[in-house]
Design an enzyme around this catalytic site. Structure first.
Site, short mmCIF file in Angstrom:
data_model
loop_
_atom_site.label_atom_id
_atom_site.label_comp_id
_atom_site.label_asym_id
_atom_site.label_seq_id
_atom_site.Cartn_x
_atom_site.Cartn_y
_atom_site.Cartn_z
N HIS A 87 0.82 -1.22 0.00
CA HIS A 87 0.00 0.00 0.00
C HIS A 87 0.85 1.26 0.00
O HIS A 87 0.38 2.34 -0.36
CB HIS A 87 -1.01 0.00 1.16
CG HIS A 87 -0.44 0.18 2.53
ND1 HIS A 87 -0.19 -0.87 3.40
CD2 HIS A 87 -0.10 1.29 3.22
CE1 HIS A 87 0.26 -0.42 4.55
NE2 HIS A 87 0.33 0.90 4.47
N ASP A 223 1.45 -7.86 2.15
CA ASP A 223 1.49 -6.41 1.94
C ASP A 223 2.93 -5.93 1.78
O ASP A 223 3.53 -5.39 2.71
CB ASP A 223 0.81 -5.71 3.12
CG ASP A 223 0.47 -4.26 2.83
OD1 ASP A 223 1.00 -3.72 1.85
OD2 ASP A 223 -0.31 -3.67 3.59
N SER A 651 4.13 2.15 8.33
CA SER A 651 3.84 1.20 7.25
C SER A 651 5.12 0.92 6.46
O SER A 651 5.76 1.83 5.98
CB SER A 651 2.78 1.76 6.32
OG SER A 651 1.54 1.82 6.96
#
Length: 716
Positions: A87, A223, A651
Site C-alpha cells: 500500500h 502487503d 507502514s
C-alpha cells in the site's frame, strides 16, 4: 496510593515502566541512555551503537523515510533494494498500470535492472544524525514572552541551526519540536530522488482482504512491494538518469529464515507519522465528535460513489483504485478510533489525570504560578468550536472531497496574472498548468466527480450553519431551491476544468473573462477564501492551546521526574521494542500470534474483489511447495503479531529480531486498539506484520524473480 497507581498505569501516561516496556516511540539516538538495558534483558543481542551510530554503519543506515515520511522502507541488499508495503507503493503501481499492463491486477516483477520503472517525485531519505538543540532554542525564551514573539524566536533560531548544519553539503535538515515544545532536536537527512519500482505482487496478494480485513486480525495479506534507490556515479543523490547506478548503503538488513516463537524479542524502526498521547480530555472529545464525525460522514458518501464507478470497467477500477484506498483507510480508522476511545473510557481517564495534575500544581505557590493555568488555557481553546467544526467539514467535503475544486484552484496564479495583465506571468502559469494535465485526467472521471461534489455539498450543508458556508451556497439556496444536484450539473456543464480538450484550448490563449465565468473555479475561490477565514479564526485560540499543552507536559515531566517520557510521533525516526505474542480481544476469543497459507486459502471467494486467490498460489499450496521458506512446523507462515507501538508512517517498517535480522514487515494495527494514537492499550495493542518468509516465497516461488533473492543476505 490507589489513585496514584491508576494515574501511573491505567490512565496512559507517557511513561515507560517494565510492566509496559513495549509502549513508546523512542529516539534511536537516546536508547543508549534510556532503553538499551531493558532491551537486552528482553533478548536484544546488539549494542546501542549497532542500532544508532554517526561514525559507523548501524541499523539506522538501513531504514529510510519514503516521500519524507509517508511510509518507511528498509534496505535489503547492497545494491539499494528497498522493501516496503504494497500500500506504500500503491500509487506508483497504479500510475504504471493500464488496461494493457494491469500491474495492480497481475503484479509487476523486474527481472533485470533495465526493466525497473522510474517514479518522478518519489524520494528516499536516510537519517544522517540527530542532535539535541534544546538549549540553543530556549536560550532567549522567557515565561513572560508573548506567544507570537516566542514562536518567532524559535523559528528564527531553528532556521539558523538548520542552515549551519547543511552549509556546504547536499543534506537537508529540520529542527523539530518534541514533548509539546519542551524539547527541540535537529534531524539531518540525505535525500535521494531516483527511486524505481522493482516488484509488486498482484492485488490478490498485496491487498488480500481489502477493506474488509483492513485493521483486522487474523490477516493473510502479502502487503509488500520493492523499489531500488539510484544515485549518480559519484554516489550522491541525483535526478533520474540512465547513467545513474544502484546506491550502495552503509548497511542493509540480513534476512532471517529462522522464524520466531512466542515471547521472542522484536523491534520496529521507522518513521511514525503522528500520535497525540498527551492530548487532553477536551481535545479527545473534539477529535471524536468533530474531526472523526466529519471524516466518517463525508467519506461514507464518497466511497460509495467511487465504488460504484470502479465496478463499471477495468479502466475505472485502475483509475480510482488508489483514490479509494487512501480515502477508505482513515474512514475505517476513524470509526474504530471512536469505538476504542469509548470502550476504554479514555476521556474519563484523562479527566482523572488532569485532576491529579491540578492538585499537584496547586499544592505549591511556585508550581501554581508556573503551571496553574495550563488546563485552563487548554479548556478555553475548546469552549466554542464552531469555526473548527466548519473547517473540518469544509476540508472533508470540498477540499479533499471532489477533485474539481482543488484542481481548478490551481489556476489562481493564472487568474491573478490575467487581472494584472502580466503577460509573462500569464504564460508561465499557463505552461505550468499544462504540465499537470496528464496526471490529472489520466485518473479522472467527471461524471463520478460531479456525483461526489453534489453528495458532499449536501453533507456540508446538513452539518454547518449558513454563517460558515461558502458564498455560492446562497445561489444554491435561492436560485436552485437547495437542489445540489442541479447546481453541480450546471457547474460541470459550465467549467473548463472537467474537460481536457476545452482546458487545453483555453491554456493556449487564456482570457480573464473565461475564468470569471467558470463556475467551478469561482466556487473554488469561495471555498478557499472561507478556508483562509476559518484558519485565521482558529489561530486566535491556537496560542492558548499550544501554551497550555506545553505547560501541562512540562508539569507532568516535573511531577514524575524519575520516569522516562517519550515524545509523540512526528515523522522522525523512532524505535519501538516488544515481543511476538497472541492476544485475547474479548471473552471466549483467543487469537494465535501467527497465520498460515492455509488460512489464506480458507478465505477464498472466487472472483471476489477482496478475497480472490490466484491460481498459481493455489497450485503451490496444494503441492506444499514452500521450499526453504517453510516454518519448522512445515507450514508457510503469512503474518504475525507483536506488541510494538506503531502508527501511520510505520507502514513498511522492518520488524527486527534480537540479532538485527529482518523477520517481517509492519503493515497494520488491530481493530480492538484503534484508540492507540491517543491512548496506548498494553493488553490489546498489536502490530500486524507480514512474515518475511511469505514475502520471499512470493518473490521466489510465485513470481520466479530469483534475481532479487540472489542479491539478498539470507540467514538460515
Amino acid at each position: 496510593m490507589k489513585k496514584i497507581f491508576i494515574v501511573f498505569v491505567g490512565l496512559c501516561l507517557l511513561i515507560q515502566s517494565r510492566a509496559i516496556a513495549d509502549e513508546g516511540m523512542w529516539l534511536p539516538s537516546l536508547i543508549h541512555k534510556l532503553n538499551i538495558g531493558e532491551m537486552q534483558k528482553m533478548g536484544l543481542e546488539l549494542s546501542a551503537d549497532e542500532i544508532y551510530s554517526i561514525n559507523n554503519s548501524s541499523l539506522k543506515d538501513a531504514i529510510v523515510a519514503l516521500d519524507r515520511g509517508s511510509c518507511t522502507g528498509e534496505l535489503i541488499s547492497s545494491e539499494g533494494l528497498i522493501l516496503t508495503n504494497h500500500h506504500c507503493g500503491f500509487d506508483e503501481i497504479q500510475t504504471h498500470s493500464s488496461v494493457d499492463h494491469d500491474y495492480l491486477q497481475d503484479g509487476f516483477w523486474a527481472k533485470t535492472k533495465e526493466e525497473e520503472l522510474p517514479n518522478p517525485g518519489k524520494t528516499v531519505s536516510f537519517l544522517v544524525r540527530v542532535e539535541n538543540v534544546t538549549d540553543q532554542i530556549v536560550a532567549d525564551l522567557t515565561d513572560e514572552m508573548p506567544f507570537a514573539e516566542r514562536n518567532a524566536s524559535i523559528q528564527r533560531k531553528s532556521f539558523e541551526i538548520q542552515k549551519e548544519a547543511t552549509e556546504d553539503t547536499h543534506y537537508d535538515a529540520r529542527v523539530q519540536s518534541l514533548l509539546e515544545g519542551n524539547r527541540y532536536y535537529l534531524f539531518v537527512y540525505e535525500t535521494f530522488r531516483d527511486v524505481r519500482l522493482v516488484g509488486a505482487p498482484p492485488k490478490s496478494i498485496g491487498k488480500f482482504g481489502g477493506d474488509t480485513d483492513n485493521w483486522m486480525w487474523p490477516r493473510h495479506t502479502g502487503d509488500f512491494s520493492l523499489f531500488r534507490v539510484y544515485c549518480g556515479p559519484d554516489g550522491k543523490p541525483a535526478s533520474y538518469s540512465e547513467d545513474n547506478i544502484p546506491f550502495q548503503p552503509r548497511h542493509h538488513l540480513p534476512i532471517s529464515l529462522k522464524g520466531y516463537d512466542k515471547d521472542d524479542f522484536a523491534m520496529v524502526m521507522g518513521y511514525p507519522g503522528s500520535t497525540n498521547r498527551y492530548k487532553s480530555s477536551f481535545g479527545i472529545d473534539y477529535t471524536m465528535n468533530e474531526t472523526n464525525e466529519a471524516r466518517i460522514n463525508a467519506r461514507a458518501k464518497k466511497l460509495e460513489i467511487m465504488k460504484r464507478y470502479m465496478g463499471s470497467s477495468q479502466k475505472a477500477r485502475i483509475q480510482y483504485a488508489s483514490k479509494h484506498a487512501r480515502s477508505s483507510n482513515y474512514y475505517k480508522y476513524s470509526i474504530g478510533q471512536n469505538k476504542g476511545l469509548s470502550a476504554l473510557q479514555v476521556i474519563e481517564k484523562k479527566k482523572n489525570i488532569e485532576q491529579e495534575f491540578a492538585t499537584w500544581a496547586n499544592a505549591s505557590e511556585e508550581r501554581k504560578a508556573k503551571y496553574g493555568k495550563a488546563l485552563e488555557l487548554i479548556e478555553s481553546a475548546y469552549e466554542n468550536t464552531q469555526d473548527e467544526s466548519a473547517y473540518e467539514y469544509l476540508v472533508e467535503t470540498m477540499v479533499r472531497g471532489p477533485e474539481i475544486f482543488y484542481f481548478s484552484y490551481g489556476a489562481k496564479g493564472l487568474y491573478e496574472a490575467l487581472k494584472q495583465d502580466n503577460q509573462e506571468r500569464v504564460k508561465t502559469n499557463a505552461e505550468q498548468l499544462k504540465t499537470e494535465l496528464d496526471d490529472f485526467f489520466k485518473d479522472y472521471n467527471a461524471n463520478t466527480d460531479a456525483k461526489v461534489a453534489a453528495a458532499l455539498m449536501e453533507v456540508f450543508n446538513n452539518n454547518v450553519t449558513p454563517p460558515y458556508q461558502p458564498r455560492f451556497f446562497n445561489e444554491i439556496k435561492y436560485k436552485y431551491k437547495g437542489d445540489f444536484d442541479a447546481y453541480v450539473q450546471k457547474m460541470f456543464d459550465k467549467t473548463l476544468f472537467a474537460h481536457r480538450a476545452e482546458l487545453e484550448e483555453f491554456l493556449n490563449n487564456p482570457k480573464l473573462k473565461t475564468l470569471e465565468k467558470d463556475r467551478a473555479f469561482q466556487s473554488a475561490l469561495d471555498i478557499f477564501d472561507l478556508m483562509s477565514v476559518l484558519g485565521s479564526k482558529m489561530r486566535e485560540t491556537k496560542a492558548d492551546l499550544l501554551t497550555g499543552r506545553r505547560l501541562f507536559v512540562a508539569g507532568m515531566m516535573e511531577m514524575y521526574n524519575d520516569k522516562k517520557f517519550y515524545p509523540d510521533a512526528n515523522s522522525t525516526m523512532r524505535l519501538t521494542y516488544g515481543t511476538v505474542g497472541d492476544y485475547i480481544p474479548r471473552d471466549g476469543v483467543h487469537y494465535s500470534y501467527f497465520t498460515t497459507l492455509k488460512g489464506y486459502i480458507e478465505k477464498e471467494i472466487p472472483g471476489d474483489d477482496e478475497f480472490d486467490v490466484p491460481g498459481k498460489l493455489k497450485e503451490l499450496y496444494e503441492a506444499k511447495d514452500y521450499g526453504q521458506y517453510a516454518d519448522a512446523d512445515g507450514t508457510l507462515h503469512t503474518c504475525f503479531t507483536t506488541n510494538n507501538d506503531i502508527t501511520g508512517g510505520n507502514s513498511g517498517s522492518p520488524v527486527i529480531n534480537g540479532n538485527g535480522e529482518l523477520i517481517g514487515v509492519a503493515f497494520d494495527g488491530n481493530w480492538e486498539a484503534m484508540s492507540g494514537d491517543i491512548a496506548f492499550e498494553p493488553e490489546l495493542q498489536k502490530c500486524i506484520n507480514v512474515d518475511i518468509r511469505f514475502v520471499l516465497w512470493t518473490i521466489d516461488k510465485f513470481a520466479g524473480a530469483t534475481n532479487l533473492i540472489d542479491e539478498m543476505t539470507i540467514v538460515k
